[in-house]
Design an enzyme around this catalytic site. Structure first.
Site, short mmCIF file in Angstrom:
data_model
loop_
_atom_site.label_atom_id
_atom_site.label_comp_id
_atom_site.label_asym_id
_atom_site.label_seq_id
_atom_site.Cartn_x
_atom_site.Cartn_y
_atom_site.Cartn_z
N ASP A 130 30.52 76.37 40.35
CA ASP A 130 31.06 76.45 41.75
C ASP A 130 31.54 75.19 42.24
O ASP A 130 30.95 73.89 41.78
CB ASP A 130 30.02 77.06 42.54
CG ASP A 130 30.48 77.27 44.11
OD1 ASP A 130 31.18 77.75 44.40
OD2 ASP A 130 29.45 76.72 44.85
N ASP A 181 32.07 74.11 46.07
CA ASP A 181 31.47 73.66 47.62
C ASP A 181 29.92 73.97 47.40
O ASP A 181 29.56 74.82 47.27
CB ASP A 181 32.31 74.60 48.59
CG ASP A 181 33.65 74.07 48.60
OD1 ASP A 181 34.07 73.10 49.00
OD2 ASP A 181 34.59 75.20 48.44
N ASP A 206 25.24 77.17 44.22
CA ASP A 206 24.55 76.94 45.38
C ASP A 206 24.26 78.03 46.22
O ASP A 206 23.45 78.36 47.01
CB ASP A 206 24.70 75.78 46.16
CG ASP A 206 26.26 76.18 46.92
OD1 ASP A 206 26.16 75.98 48.14
OD2 ASP A 206 27.21 76.45 46.25
#
Length: 199
Positions: free
Chosen positions: A15, A17, A171
């Site tokens: 991922d 961001d 995250d």
């Protein structure tokens, strides 16, 4: 605690961001300011629950939650403009960057993000990681966004690696759900760094 890959992993998916680049505080402030114009109190808890959902669908979610009729493009574009003006402030997430540099050229790697491709590329350029990724699957490349597994399955396909042999670094809760649904190994990178979103 050292971050590393699973010995069984034959392909790595990241991922962007909050995983490669600590952009989440910048996204949060941009969302909070954009939402305030429409009388919405955009809390950290709300932000966390929506993490991983692309730009315009986030506004659609806010319309559902707060019973509003906000134009997704109008609010989304205002948010994204503020974010883009401040994205140079984001710092790389060092434990993840170390993994990227360690395995670059050794096993296939890709980025799977709910963000726009243009901003994803710019984000990687700003932290000098753009040369590490040939494969970026972004919002425009899929019909179904996280928690649907399509983003990560497309990454696996483009890398030529079976989904079960892929390890995802994430995250966001929705992204971790997407990785699990795809049958991939998943690492929660938030255990390796402290997030400061003004809590």
């Amino acid at each position: 605690m050292l971050l590393d890959i699973d010995p069984k992993a034959k392909g790595l998916i990241f991922d962007l961001d909050g995983t490669i680049s600590d952009t989440m505080p910048i996204h949060y402030i941009a969302w909070r300011n954009a939402a305030a114009r429409y009388g919405i109190d955009f809390t950290v808890e709300l932000f966390d629950s929506l993490a991983g959902i692309p730009l315009y669908p986030t506004v659609e979610k806010l319309n559902e939650i707060f019973n509003k009729n906000i134009d997704p493009k109008e609010m989304g574009d205002a948010k994204e403009e503020e974010y883009e003006n401040n994205m140079h402030l984001a710092k790389p997430v060092e434990p993840v960057v170390e993994v990227i540099k360690k395995y670059h050229g050794k096993i296939p790697m890709s980025v799977g993000t709910g963000g726009l491709k243009r901003l994803a590329k710019k984000s990687l350029e700003l932290i000098d990681l753009d040369k590490y990724f040939d494969i970026i699957v972004a919002y425009e490349d899929v019909n179904n966004y996280k928690p649907h597994p399509e983003t990560f399955l497309r990454c696996a396909e483009l890398m030529g690696v079976s989904p079960t042999d892929c390890q995802v670094f994430e995250d966001g809760i929705l992204g971790m759900q997407a990785a699990n649904t795809a049958g991939m190994m998943v690492v929660d990178v938030t255990k390796y760094y402290e997030v400061t979103t003004g809590k």
